[in-house]
Design a protein around this motif. Structure first.
Motif, mmCIF file in Angstrom:
data_model
loop_
_atom_site.group_PDB
_atom_site.id
_atom_site.type_symbol
_atom_site.label_atom_id
_atom_site.label_comp_id
_atom_site.label_asym_id
_atom_site.label_seq_id
_atom_site.Cartn_x
_atom_site.Cartn_y
_atom_site.Cartn_z
ATOM 1 N N ALA A 263 30.082 -18.220 -45.867
ATOM 2 C CA ALA A 263 30.837 -17.060 -45.376
ATOM 3 C C ALA A 263 31.491 -16.294 -46.524
ATOM 4 C CB ALA A 263 31.891 -17.515 -44.364
ATOM 5 N N SER A 264 31.666 -16.971 -47.655
ATOM 6 C CA SER A 264 32.325 -16.313 -48.801
ATOM 7 C C SER A 264 31.338 -15.629 -49.731
ATOM 8 C CB SER A 264 33.123 -17.355 -49.610
ATOM 9 O OG SER A 264 34.072 -17.986 -48.792
ATOM 10 N N ILE A 265 30.053 -15.964 -49.612
ATOM 11 C CA ILE A 265 29.059 -15.421 -50.551
ATOM 12 C C ILE A 265 29.049 -13.888 -50.576
ATOM 13 C CG2 ILE A 265 26.555 -15.166 -50.919
ATOM 14 C CD1 ILE A 265 26.304 -18.156 -50.273
ATOM 15 N N PRO A 266 29.010 -13.212 -49.400
ATOM 16 C CA PRO A 266 29.003 -11.741 -49.457
ATOM 17 C C PRO A 266 30.206 -11.159 -50.195
ATOM 18 C CG PRO A 266 28.424 -12.502 -47.265
ATOM 19 C CD PRO A 266 28.889 -13.698 -48.026
ATOM 20 N N ALA A 267 31.355 -11.802 -50.048
ATOM 21 C CA ALA A 267 32.550 -11.293 -50.734
ATOM 22 C C ALA A 267 32.391 -11.430 -52.246
ATOM 23 C CB ALA A 267 33.788 -12.056 -50.252
ATOM 24 N N VAL A 268 31.898 -12.588 -52.661
ATOM 25 C CA VAL A 268 31.723 -12.832 -54.095
ATOM 26 C C VAL A 268 30.671 -11.867 -54.658
ATOM 27 C CG1 VAL A 268 30.955 -14.530 -55.805
ATOM 28 C CG2 VAL A 268 32.389 -15.248 -53.880
ATOM 29 N N THR B 81 32.596 -3.357 -45.927
ATOM 30 C CA THR B 81 33.993 -3.015 -45.674
ATOM 31 C C THR B 81 34.713 -4.231 -45.092
ATOM 32 O OG1 THR B 81 33.606 -2.328 -43.398
ATOM 33 C CG2 THR B 81 33.289 -0.651 -45.111
ATOM 34 N N PHE B 82 36.037 -4.139 -45.072
ATOM 35 C CA PHE B 82 36.806 -5.252 -44.508
ATOM 36 C C PHE B 82 36.483 -5.420 -43.023
ATOM 37 C CE2 PHE B 82 39.284 -3.885 -48.217
ATOM 38 C CZ PHE B 82 39.361 -5.098 -48.893
ATOM 39 N N ARG B 83 36.292 -4.298 -42.326
ATOM 40 C CA ARG B 83 35.941 -4.378 -40.905
ATOM 41 C C ARG B 83 34.590 -5.057 -40.728
ATOM 42 N NH1 ARG B 83 32.791 -1.523 -37.313
ATOM 43 N NH2 ARG B 83 32.171 -0.031 -38.909
ATOM 44 N N GLU B 84 33.651 -4.657 -41.548
ATOM 45 C CA GLU B 84 32.323 -5.272 -41.425
ATOM 46 C C GLU B 84 32.344 -6.759 -41.766
ATOM 47 O OE1 GLU B 84 29.771 -1.248 -42.582
ATOM 48 O OE2 GLU B 84 30.365 -2.677 -44.124
ATOM 49 N N TYR B 85 33.291 -7.131 -42.620
ATOM 50 C CA TYR B 85 33.336 -8.538 -43.012
ATOM 51 C C TYR B 85 33.767 -9.435 -41.858
ATOM 52 C CZ TYR B 85 32.679 -11.885 -46.707
ATOM 53 O OH TYR B 85 32.138 -12.872 -47.474
ATOM 54 N N VAL B 86 34.476 -8.891 -40.890
ATOM 55 C CA VAL B 86 34.797 -9.677 -39.698
ATOM 56 C C VAL B 86 33.491 -10.079 -39.009
ATOM 57 C CG1 VAL B 86 35.997 -9.703 -37.484
ATOM 58 C CG2 VAL B 86 37.007 -8.513 -39.430
ATOM 59 N N GLY B 87 32.516 -9.157 -39.055
ATOM 60 C CA GLY B 87 31.203 -9.461 -38.486
ATOM 61 C C GLY B 87 30.486 -10.569 -39.247
ATOM 62 N N VAL B 88 30.706 -10.620 -40.572
ATOM 63 C CA VAL B 88 30.115 -11.701 -41.372
ATOM 64 C C VAL B 88 30.606 -13.057 -40.865
ATOM 65 C CG1 VAL B 88 30.032 -12.736 -43.674
ATOM 66 C CG2 VAL B 88 29.826 -10.258 -43.404
ATOM 67 N N LEU C 168 37.563 -10.848 -51.268
ATOM 68 C CA LEU C 168 37.067 -9.475 -51.307
ATOM 69 C C LEU C 168 38.161 -8.508 -51.775
ATOM 70 C CD1 LEU C 168 34.536 -7.775 -50.479
ATOM 71 C CD2 LEU C 168 35.619 -7.453 -48.249
ATOM 72 N N PHE C 169 39.346 -8.689 -51.211
ATOM 73 C CA PHE C 169 40.443 -7.760 -51.515
ATOM 74 C C PHE C 169 40.925 -7.944 -52.953
ATOM 75 C CE2 PHE C 169 44.782 -6.217 -51.566
ATOM 76 C CZ PHE C 169 44.704 -5.059 -50.809
ATOM 77 N N VAL C 170 41.251 -9.177 -53.291
ATOM 78 C CA VAL C 170 41.795 -9.440 -54.632
ATOM 79 C C VAL C 170 40.750 -9.120 -55.699
ATOM 80 C CG1 VAL C 170 42.720 -11.224 -56.172
ATOM 81 C CG2 VAL C 170 43.401 -11.165 -53.766
ATOM 82 N N GLY C 171 39.497 -9.481 -55.408
ATOM 83 C CA GLY C 171 38.418 -9.200 -56.364
ATOM 84 C C GLY C 171 38.282 -7.717 -56.622
ATOM 85 N N GLN C 172 38.253 -6.947 -55.543
ATOM 86 C CA GLN C 172 38.112 -5.492 -55.700
ATOM 87 C C GLN C 172 39.318 -4.906 -56.439
ATOM 88 O OE1 GLN C 172 37.196 -3.413 -52.124
ATOM 89 N NE2 GLN C 172 35.290 -4.512 -51.761
#
Lengths: 306, 300
Positions: free
Chosen positions: B59-64, B85-92, B153-157
């Motif tokens: 679940a973390s791979i897309p964020a990384v 997007t953060f919204r789309e990540y809820v779907g992940v 995702l947030f901190v990385g960006q």
């Protein structure tokens, strides 16, 4: 004084939604100690235990456990009670240590204390070496001892044991009864629900006998045994003749076979023993055995009409 | 001769417990703690740990990946695009469905199958405590597993965008409440539904299969019904889309992030779509919790 009581019920009744009257105005005061709750299957024993645990609400009447009114705090009273159900209730894929520690935590013990207590009580019931093995590999006796361990892990004031010797072989039964008999010495009162009068005789100093949801008898175990005792008499032959002679003396006897009869003891046990000996001698019969017969509870109920 | 049984009883004495003793609150907390521990495989064999921690990693791979691409393309203005997007990540986080299908039945089915419930309810706990503990534990785990990748995702960006961390934080301040809220709604929904379905059976495999079937069948039925209305019907959205069980929490995320339902979803821009999503969400959560309370109201 109320706090000296293990259990007090006042006109306690419970009718199940289907209409079955499980308990019918049961009123009894039970002192602390080892108490046998005896009755045939369906007598209301398990229902009474569930009422004591606050898992059922009475239709009428009241119940107190170790001085605490269950109706006032049906959940809180459980903090003072340990419970060992009759049926198998242990997860086979977990170790005894994990199960007992988990149930200790659920009783309110801190995690570290729960694991420590689990280790101690499993050691106490003879499962010190087996406690890290999955319960699925345990014998019936080991599972029963694990069930007892989880009941006392939180050091309750009272444990409710539902048929603790059910399914055990003679050796397992002896070990379980020995453990139950020691609970009073730990400061833990025990209410032992069973239909085996012999178990009660072995470990309980008091008896509450119920039948059809009604109180049949309560009192000291020895008094109950005296009231219900019977003699198994074995003679060379002519048991029917001996029974007939004893009957003429006012002593009831039941012929089992030509050489065996059961003689009922009503009142003075010494007089009955002397009478059996003398009448056998009068008839010229060799008296081979004269033993107190262990009466089953079912027979007891049959013999004692309400 | 007396034959010893397995294990022997020795007189080792008995020590009364005189330490700290919690009340009903401690028992409730213990039930939550033990449920979380079991679900995450803590204090269990490594096999029990593989699934939850692998899924967290997946679940973390897309964020990384997203943060990595941002970092690599930070000096290329033409490549300044959002992978997700953060919204789309809820779907992940719906990838956690498999985890839920295994964990939710494991949380409740063995207790019923092995008849452990009478032991649990001989402690200072009620059926409601049990339900709250199980739902709370699974919701918390799902929240953690859905929220952690969002934090990555947030901190990385924040640290790789060209404008600087402070600018990114200022521009995306609303995300700080939107993400936790959307993830919490998603987690509560999935936990309630999964536990309710699992509680209906004593067999884990049946509970897991029933959950997956509910999600897949409802999505299929909803899609068929929406498409039956024709192309125009799809474009304008269709309330039949509310029948898709897994779509509902995602549409709730739409409401949190966008203020309206995603027009490209099954429900799309149908009239009353937002209210419909909220009502169905509330009905599913309330219905699931109600069934759980009913199921554990009286344990034999």
């Amino acid at each position: 004084m109320v706090d000296d009581l293990l259990l007090r019920t006042d006109r306690l009744s419970l009718r199940y939604p289907g209409g079955t009257l499980a308990l019918d105005e049961l009123t009894v005061d039970v002192p602390r100690g080892s108490v046998g709750l005896v009755g045939a299957n369906g007598a209301g024993k398990t229902t009474l235990l569930r009422l004591a645990l606050g898992q059922l609400r009475p239709t009428a009447g009241a119940i107190e456990v170790v001085g605490r009114a269950v109706a006032e705090d049906p959940i809180g009273v459980r903090a003072h009670i340990g419970f060992m159900p009759e049926h198998d209730c242990l997860p086979p894929d977990q170790t005894a240590a994990d199960v007992v520690a988990t149930l200790g935590e659920l009783a309110g013990l801190p995690p570290r204390a729960a694991r420590q207590r689990a280790s101690e009580v499993l050691d106490l019931v003879g499962l010190d070496e087996a406690r890290f093995r999955p319960i699925g590999g345990f014998s019936t006796g080991m599972r029963q001892r694990t069930k007892l361990a989880q009941a006392i892990v939180a050091d309750p004031e009272v444990v409710l044991l539902d048929e603790p010797t059910a399914g055990l072989d003679p050796i397992g039964r002896e070990e379980m009864l020995a453990l139950v008999g020691r609970l009073a010495g730990f400061g833990i009162s025990a209410l032992v629900a069973t239909h085996l009068l012999d178990d009660v005789q072995r470990v309980c100093d008091r008896v509450v006998m119920i039948d059809g949801g009604k109180l049949r008898h309560t009192g000291a175990t020895q008094a109950l045994l005296h009231r219900t005792g019977a003699l198994r008499v074995q003679v060379s032959d002519g048991a029917a003749h001996l029974a007939e002679v004893l009957g003429a003396d006012g002593v009831a006897a039941t012929v089992i076979d030509d050489a065996t009869l059961d003689v009922r003891i009503d009142g003075d046990e010494g007089r009955v023993l002397d009478l059996v000996r003398d009448r056998a001698d009068d008839l010229g019969l060799a008296l081979y055995a004269l033993t107190t017969r262990r009466t089953s509870l079912d027979e007891l109920f049959v013999d004692q009409p309400q | 001769m007396k034959v010893p049984s397995a294990g022997a009883v020795y007189d080792r004495g008995y020590r009364p417990y005189e330490g700290e003793r919690g009340g009903r609150g401690a028992s409730r907390a213990a039930l939550v703690r033990l449920s979380v521990r079991r679900a995450l495989g803590l204090r269990r064999s490594w096999r029990q740990k593989v699934l939850p921690w692998s899924l967290l990693a997946i679940a973390s791979i897309p964020a990384v990946v997203n943060v990595g691409v941002k970092y690599l393309t930070r000096d290329t203005p033409a490549a300044d695009f959002d992978l997700i997007t953060f919204r789309e990540y809820v779907g992940v986080s719906t990838t956690l469905l498999l985890f839920v299908a295994i964990t939710a039945p494991d949380m409740v089915c063995p207790d019923r199958r092995n008849r452990v419930l009478p032991l649990i309810f001989a402690r200072p706990l009620t059926g409601n405590d049990y339900v709250l503990a199980k739902v709370g534990a699974l919701t918390a785990i799902l929240f953690g597993f859905s929220f952690l990748p969002q934090v990555v995702l947030f901190v990385g960006q924040m640290f790789v965008v060209r404008g600087g961390a402070l600018d990114f934080l200022t521009e995306n301040a609303e995300v700080l409440w939107q993400v936790p809220l959307a993830v919490a709604l998603f987690s509560l929904y999935l936990a309630s539904l999964a536990l309710a379905i699992s509680a209906a059976t004593a067999r884990r495999v049946v509970g897991g299969a029933a959950l997956l079937a509910t999600v897949l069948v409802s999505a299929t039925v909803a899609t068929i019904l929406v498409r039956a209305g024709g192309e125009g019907f799809i474009e304008s959205g269709n309330l039949w889309g509310l029948l898709s069980a897994l779509d509902i929490p995602l549409r709730m995320s739409d409401l949190v992030f966008l203020g309206h339902v995603d027009p490209e979803s099954l429900v799309g821009g149908a009239t009353g779509a937002g209210i419909g999503v909220v009502l169905v969400y509330a009905a599913v959560v309330a219905g699931s919790l109600g069934y759980l309370v009913y199921r554990y109201r009286q344990v034999q």
